[in-house]
Motif scaffolding. Structure first.
Motif, mmCIF file in Angstrom:
data_model
loop_
_atom_site.group_PDB
_atom_site.id
_atom_site.type_symbol
_atom_site.label_atom_id
_atom_site.label_comp_id
_atom_site.label_asym_id
_atom_site.label_seq_id
_atom_site.Cartn_x
_atom_site.Cartn_y
_atom_site.Cartn_z
ATOM 1 N N GLY A 128 0.778 -1.229 0.000
ATOM 2 C CA GLY A 128 0.000 0.000 0.000
ATOM 3 C C GLY A 128 0.807 1.274 0.000
ATOM 4 N N GLY A 129 2.121 1.155 0.128
ATOM 5 C CA GLY A 129 2.945 2.355 0.109
ATOM 6 C C GLY A 129 2.971 2.973 -1.284
ATOM 7 N N GLY A 130 3.514 4.182 -1.356
ATOM 8 C CA GLY A 130 3.605 4.858 -2.642
ATOM 9 C C GLY A 130 3.928 6.315 -2.452
ATOM 10 N N SER A 131 3.747 7.064 -3.513
ATOM 11 C CA SER A 131 4.014 8.501 -3.495
ATOM 12 C C SER A 131 2.694 9.257 -3.524
ATOM 13 C CB SER A 131 4.871 8.891 -4.695
ATOM 14 O OG SER A 131 6.128 8.264 -4.639
ATOM 15 N N VAL A 132 2.613 10.303 -2.716
ATOM 16 C CA VAL A 132 1.392 11.087 -2.621
ATOM 17 C C VAL A 132 1.771 12.525 -2.312
ATOM 18 C CG1 VAL A 132 1.083 10.597 -0.165
ATOM 19 C CG2 VAL A 132 -0.907 11.142 -1.573
ATOM 20 N N GLN A 133 0.911 13.435 -2.698
ATOM 21 C CA GLN A 133 1.151 14.836 -2.384
ATOM 22 C C GLN A 133 0.689 15.149 -0.968
ATOM 23 O OE1 GLN A 133 -0.652 17.211 -5.545
ATOM 24 N NE2 GLN A 133 1.366 17.390 -6.503
ATOM 25 N N ALA A 134 1.272 16.169 -0.393
ATOM 26 C CA ALA A 134 0.890 16.599 0.947
ATOM 27 C C ALA A 134 -0.605 16.870 0.997
ATOM 28 C CB ALA A 134 1.666 17.846 1.339
ATOM 29 N N GLY A 135 -1.216 16.413 2.090
ATOM 30 C CA GLY A 135 -2.661 16.543 2.247
ATOM 31 C C GLY A 135 -3.431 15.322 1.785
ATOM 32 N N GLY A 136 -2.751 14.422 1.074
ATOM 33 C CA GLY A 136 -3.400 13.230 0.566
ATOM 34 C C GLY A 136 -3.494 12.123 1.589
ATOM 35 N N SER A 137 -3.983 10.974 1.143
ATOM 36 C CA SER A 137 -4.189 9.829 2.027
ATOM 37 C C SER A 137 -3.625 8.564 1.399
ATOM 38 C CB SER A 137 -5.687 9.613 2.290
ATOM 39 O OG SER A 137 -6.258 10.716 2.941
ATOM 40 N N LEU A 138 -3.248 7.633 2.252
ATOM 41 C CA LEU A 138 -2.846 6.296 1.846
ATOM 42 C C LEU A 138 -3.344 5.323 2.901
ATOM 43 C CD1 LEU A 138 0.899 6.616 0.691
ATOM 44 C CD2 LEU A 138 -1.055 6.000 -0.748
ATOM 45 N N ARG A 139 -3.585 4.086 2.476
ATOM 46 C CA ARG A 139 -3.893 3.034 3.434
ATOM 47 C C ARG A 139 -2.900 1.897 3.252
ATOM 48 N NH1 ARG A 139 -9.264 -0.752 4.198
ATOM 49 N NH2 ARG A 139 -8.429 -1.711 2.308
ATOM 50 N N LEU A 140 -2.154 1.643 4.297
ATOM 51 C CA LEU A 140 -1.205 0.536 4.297
ATOM 52 C C LEU A 140 -1.889 -0.721 4.821
ATOM 53 C CD1 LEU A 140 1.973 2.270 5.773
ATOM 54 C CD2 LEU A 140 1.140 2.238 3.412
ATOM 55 N N SER A 141 -1.486 -1.850 4.275
ATOM 56 C CA SER A 141 -2.004 -3.139 4.713
ATOM 57 C C SER A 141 -0.863 -4.015 5.189
ATOM 58 C CB SER A 141 -2.745 -3.843 3.572
ATOM 59 O OG SER A 141 -3.845 -3.089 3.118
ATOM 60 N N CYS A 142 -1.161 -4.839 6.169
ATOM 61 C CA CYS A 142 -0.185 -5.800 6.688
ATOM 62 C C CYS A 142 -0.887 -7.147 6.751
ATOM 63 C CB CYS A 142 0.303 -5.372 8.057
ATOM 64 S SG CYS A 142 1.336 -6.598 8.890
ATOM 65 N N ALA A 143 -0.559 -8.026 5.823
ATOM 66 C CA ALA A 143 -1.155 -9.349 5.779
ATOM 67 C C ALA A 143 -0.310 -10.310 6.592
ATOM 68 C CB ALA A 143 -1.261 -9.835 4.340
ATOM 69 N N ALA A 144 -0.959 -11.053 7.474
ATOM 70 C CA ALA A 144 -0.240 -11.924 8.386
ATOM 71 C C ALA A 144 -0.645 -13.375 8.202
ATOM 72 C CB ALA A 144 -0.495 -11.502 9.823
ATOM 73 N N SER A 145 0.293 -14.250 8.401
ATOM 74 C CA SER A 145 0.010 -15.678 8.437
ATOM 75 C C SER A 145 0.031 -16.132 9.879
ATOM 76 C CB SER A 145 1.060 -16.454 7.637
ATOM 77 O OG SER A 145 2.331 -16.277 8.224
ATOM 78 N N GLY A 146 -0.600 -17.257 10.169
ATOM 79 C CA GLY A 146 -0.592 -17.737 11.548
ATOM 80 C C GLY A 146 -1.998 -17.777 12.111
ATOM 81 N N SER A 147 -2.367 -18.883 12.683
ATOM 82 C CA SER A 147 -3.742 -19.083 13.125
ATOM 83 C C SER A 147 -4.099 -18.228 14.332
ATOM 84 C CB SER A 147 -3.988 -20.557 13.449
ATOM 85 O OG SER A 147 -3.099 -20.973 14.464
ATOM 86 N N THR A 148 -3.115 -17.771 15.110
ATOM 87 C CA THR A 148 -3.424 -16.989 16.305
ATOM 88 C C THR A 148 -3.214 -15.506 16.085
ATOM 89 O OG1 THR A 148 -1.176 -17.277 17.119
ATOM 90 C CG2 THR A 148 -2.821 -18.888 17.823
ATOM 91 N N PHE A 149 -3.137 -15.110 14.835
ATOM 92 C CA PHE A 149 -2.838 -13.718 14.526
ATOM 93 C C PHE A 149 -3.817 -12.774 15.183
ATOM 94 C CE2 PHE A 149 -1.921 -9.932 12.305
ATOM 95 C CZ PHE A 149 -3.114 -9.427 11.805
ATOM 96 N N SER A 150 -5.101 -13.128 15.210
ATOM 97 C CA SER A 150 -6.125 -12.216 15.708
ATOM 98 C C SER A 150 -5.901 -11.829 17.166
ATOM 99 C CB SER A 150 -7.513 -12.831 15.530
ATOM 100 O OG SER A 150 -7.604 -14.016 16.294
ATOM 101 N N ARG A 151 -5.125 -12.608 17.881
ATOM 102 C CA ARG A 151 -4.870 -12.299 19.283
ATOM 103 C C ARG A 151 -3.541 -11.577 19.497
ATOM 104 N NH1 ARG A 151 -5.472 -18.061 21.804
ATOM 105 N NH2 ARG A 151 -6.034 -18.792 19.745
ATOM 106 N N PHE A 152 -2.784 -11.442 18.435
ATOM 107 C CA PHE A 152 -1.493 -10.772 18.571
ATOM 108 C C PHE A 152 -1.680 -9.273 18.795
ATOM 109 C CE2 PHE A 152 2.326 -13.312 17.161
ATOM 110 C CZ PHE A 152 1.752 -14.536 17.432
ATOM 111 N N HIS A 153 -0.718 -8.674 19.450
ATOM 112 C CA HIS A 153 -0.647 -7.231 19.584
ATOM 113 C C HIS A 153 0.131 -6.699 18.390
ATOM 114 C CE1 HIS A 153 -1.216 -7.690 24.206
ATOM 115 N NE2 HIS A 153 -2.208 -8.176 23.506
#
Length: 128
Positions: free
Chosen positions: A8-33
């Motif tokens: 989700g990274g990239g180049s954007v002008q000041a004032g703009g928006s981006l959404r980064l994503s972090c995809a995780a593997s592992g069955s207990t991911f939902s409980r991780f901090h």
């Protein structure tokens, strides 16, 4: 074992928006901090946003420089954590990293040494 992949990274002008994503593997991911950190050239790694999941006890932490502009969230069904970044500034330019750990004390949520699993990072560049 948890593997994290940012996107989700990239180049954007000041004032703009981006959404980064972090995809995780592992069955207990939902409980991780989870957290997002960033590091700009010549600077120390900085805690950006973090959260500890819980139905009624979830807690969040944000760095002073991003509070009110960035938001961390999780979609457990997709094993993905997001960082919504709004009102971006040139000083937000950095490599952004996703981090995870089975447990992190509330007062250490923005401390990089508290996290044992890291992604490879995604670059965010904000131009003025």
């Amino acid at each position: 074992q948890v593997q994290l992949v940012e996107s989700g990274g990239g180049s954007v002008q000041a004032g703009g928006s981006l959404r980064l994503s972090c995809a995780a593997s592992g069955s207990t991911f939902s409980r991780f901090h989870m957290a997002w950190f960033r590091q700009a050239p010549g600077k120390e790694r900085e805690g950006v946003a973090a959260f500890r999941p819980g139905s009624s006890t979830a807690s969040y932490a944000y760095g002073d420089s991003v509070r009110g502009r960035f938001a961390i969230s999780q979609d457990s069904s997709k094993n993905t954590v997001y960082l919504q970044m709004n009102s971006l500034k040139p000083e937000d330019t950095a490599m952004y990293y996703c981090a995870a750990n089975p447990y992190v004390a509330k007062w250490l949520l923005l401390q990089d040494t508290a996290f044992g699993y890291w992604g490879q990072g995604t670059q965010v560049t904000v131009s003025s």
